[in-house]
Design a protein around this motif. Structure first.
Motif, short mmCIF file in Angstrom:
data_model
loop_
_atom_site.label_atom_id
_atom_site.label_comp_id
_atom_site.label_asym_id
_atom_site.label_seq_id
_atom_site.Cartn_x
_atom_site.Cartn_y
_atom_site.Cartn_z
N UNK A 1 59.25 10.71 -9.78
CA UNK A 1 58.32 9.90 -8.99
C UNK A 1 58.99 8.62 -8.55
N UNK A 2 59.20 8.48 -7.25
CA UNK A 2 59.89 7.30 -6.75
C UNK A 2 59.05 6.04 -6.90
N UNK A 3 57.72 6.17 -6.90
CA UNK A 3 56.89 4.99 -7.11
C UNK A 3 57.12 4.42 -8.51
N UNK A 4 57.29 5.31 -9.48
CA UNK A 4 57.58 4.88 -10.85
C UNK A 4 58.99 4.31 -10.94
N UNK A 5 59.95 5.03 -10.38
CA UNK A 5 61.35 4.65 -10.54
C UNK A 5 61.72 3.41 -9.74
N UNK A 6 61.25 3.32 -8.51
CA UNK A 6 61.73 2.27 -7.60
C UNK A 6 60.74 1.13 -7.37
N UNK A 7 59.47 1.32 -7.76
CA UNK A 7 58.43 0.36 -7.40
C UNK A 7 58.78 -1.09 -7.68
N UNK A 8 58.99 -1.41 -8.95
CA UNK A 8 59.25 -2.81 -9.31
C UNK A 8 60.58 -3.30 -8.75
N UNK A 9 61.55 -2.40 -8.67
CA UNK A 9 62.90 -2.79 -8.21
C UNK A 9 62.92 -3.16 -6.74
N UNK A 10 62.46 -2.27 -5.88
CA UNK A 10 62.63 -2.51 -4.45
C UNK A 10 61.56 -3.44 -3.88
N UNK A 11 60.43 -3.58 -4.57
CA UNK A 11 59.39 -4.48 -4.07
C UNK A 11 59.90 -5.91 -4.00
N UNK A 12 60.85 -6.25 -4.87
CA UNK A 12 61.44 -7.59 -4.86
C UNK A 12 62.67 -7.69 -3.96
N UNK A 13 63.20 -6.54 -3.54
CA UNK A 13 64.41 -6.54 -2.73
C UNK A 13 64.12 -6.54 -1.24
N UNK A 14 63.08 -5.84 -0.85
CA UNK A 14 62.83 -5.61 0.58
C UNK A 14 61.34 -5.62 0.86
N UNK A 15 60.90 -6.49 1.74
CA UNK A 15 59.49 -6.53 2.13
C UNK A 15 59.11 -5.24 2.85
N UNK A 16 60.01 -4.71 3.65
CA UNK A 16 59.71 -3.47 4.37
C UNK A 16 59.49 -2.31 3.41
N UNK A 17 60.34 -2.21 2.39
CA UNK A 17 60.16 -1.14 1.41
C UNK A 17 58.90 -1.37 0.58
N UNK A 18 58.60 -2.63 0.28
CA UNK A 18 57.38 -2.93 -0.46
C UNK A 18 56.16 -2.44 0.30
N UNK A 19 56.16 -2.65 1.61
CA UNK A 19 55.02 -2.24 2.42
C UNK A 19 54.88 -0.72 2.47
N UNK A 20 56.01 -0.02 2.50
CA UNK A 20 55.95 1.45 2.46
C UNK A 20 55.38 1.90 1.12
N UNK A 21 55.82 1.26 0.03
CA UNK A 21 55.27 1.58 -1.28
C UNK A 21 53.78 1.29 -1.34
N UNK A 22 53.38 0.16 -0.77
CA UNK A 22 51.96 -0.22 -0.78
C UNK A 22 51.13 0.81 -0.03
N UNK A 23 51.60 1.20 1.14
CA UNK A 23 50.87 2.18 1.94
C UNK A 23 50.86 3.55 1.25
N UNK A 24 52.00 3.93 0.68
CA UNK A 24 52.09 5.23 0.02
C UNK A 24 51.20 5.33 -1.20
N UNK A 25 51.21 4.29 -2.04
CA UNK A 25 50.37 4.33 -3.23
C UNK A 25 48.89 4.21 -2.86
N UNK A 26 48.60 3.48 -1.79
CA UNK A 26 47.21 3.41 -1.33
C UNK A 26 46.73 4.80 -0.89
N UNK A 27 47.63 5.58 -0.30
CA UNK A 27 47.28 6.94 0.10
C UNK A 27 46.98 7.82 -1.10
N UNK A 28 47.72 7.62 -2.18
CA UNK A 28 47.47 8.38 -3.41
C UNK A 28 46.11 8.01 -3.98
N UNK A 29 45.84 6.72 -4.08
CA UNK A 29 44.56 6.26 -4.63
C UNK A 29 43.39 6.71 -3.77
N UNK A 30 43.58 6.71 -2.46
CA UNK A 30 42.53 7.19 -1.56
C UNK A 30 42.20 8.65 -1.82
#
Length: 202
Positions: A107-136
């Motif tokens: 699961x890339x959300x588990x593996x990369x979430x905390x790491x890339x959210x602080x590295x790249x705003x663009x990647x953080x937004x993709x993670x945000x949208x992707x996890x929001x899709x899961x929760x939806x």
């Protein structure tokens, strides 16, 4: 093979190699040379598709969540399953995937979430949208469970879905630390309690 099809295949091979590597080692620990060597393509091919490693990370996460959402949709629409059974099948699959590869999971959300959210705003937004899709999708499945009588919740479905997703993210991290599946057993029990499920298939 037509040029467009060949380009699509090459791009897919680079992304697949990146996902395999990064799901085990993380984003910053994996270099482009390592990805390209596994994909079997020259360095020039990488920059034909991606302007930078961060742009590659965005594409990687976007493709990952697209496939993940599609798999969830297929799972929750399986004929003959109650919504509760579909939900517990989803969590059981999460557990199995995270226990794979010596607890490194896939699961890339588990593996990369905390790491890339602080590295790249663009990647953080993709993670945000992707996890929001899961929760939806979890929210809709819980609502379907309330409608078919297989789920009983005392809180709004969105709140329960968000809490469950956070529970399982935490369990995945702790399982990696502890190197056993005790956290997942506890998460499964807590999930049944939160959804008011008894005797559901695992």
């Amino acid at each position: 093979m037509q040029p467009a099809a060949h380009e699509h295949q090459t791009r897919s091979e680079i992304l697949a190699a990146g996902q395999r590597r990064m799901s085990r080692k993380g984003f910053t620990a994996v270099g482009l040379t390592e990805i390209l060597k596994e994909a079997g393509v020259p360095k020039g091919s990488f920059y034909h598709f991606f302007t930078s490693k961060d742009a590659f990370g965005e594409a990687l996460l976007s493709d990952y969540f697209e496939a993940y959402h599609r798999n969830m949709d297929e799972m929750f629409s399986k004929h003959g399953l109650t919504a509760a059974e579909g939900l517990m099948l989803y969590w059981a699959g999460w557990r199995e995937h995270q226990l794979a590869f010596d607890y490194q999971g896939r699961c890339l959300a588990v593996k990369l979430g905390a790491e890339v959210a602080d590295l790249s705003e663009a990647m953080r937004l993709v993670l945000k949208e992707g996890t929001a899709g899961i929760i939806s999708r979890l929210t809709r499945a819980i609502e379907a469970g309330v409608a078919d009588g297989s789920v009983a919740v005392s809180q709004p479905a969105l709140d329960v879905a968000s809490a469950l997703y956070s529970l399982w993210l935490g369990a995945s991290v702790m399982a990696k630390i502890e190197r056993n599946d005790d956290q997942f057993e506890r998460a499964l029990k807590a999930t049944r309690r939160m959804l008011g499920i008894t005797g559901a298939r695992r």
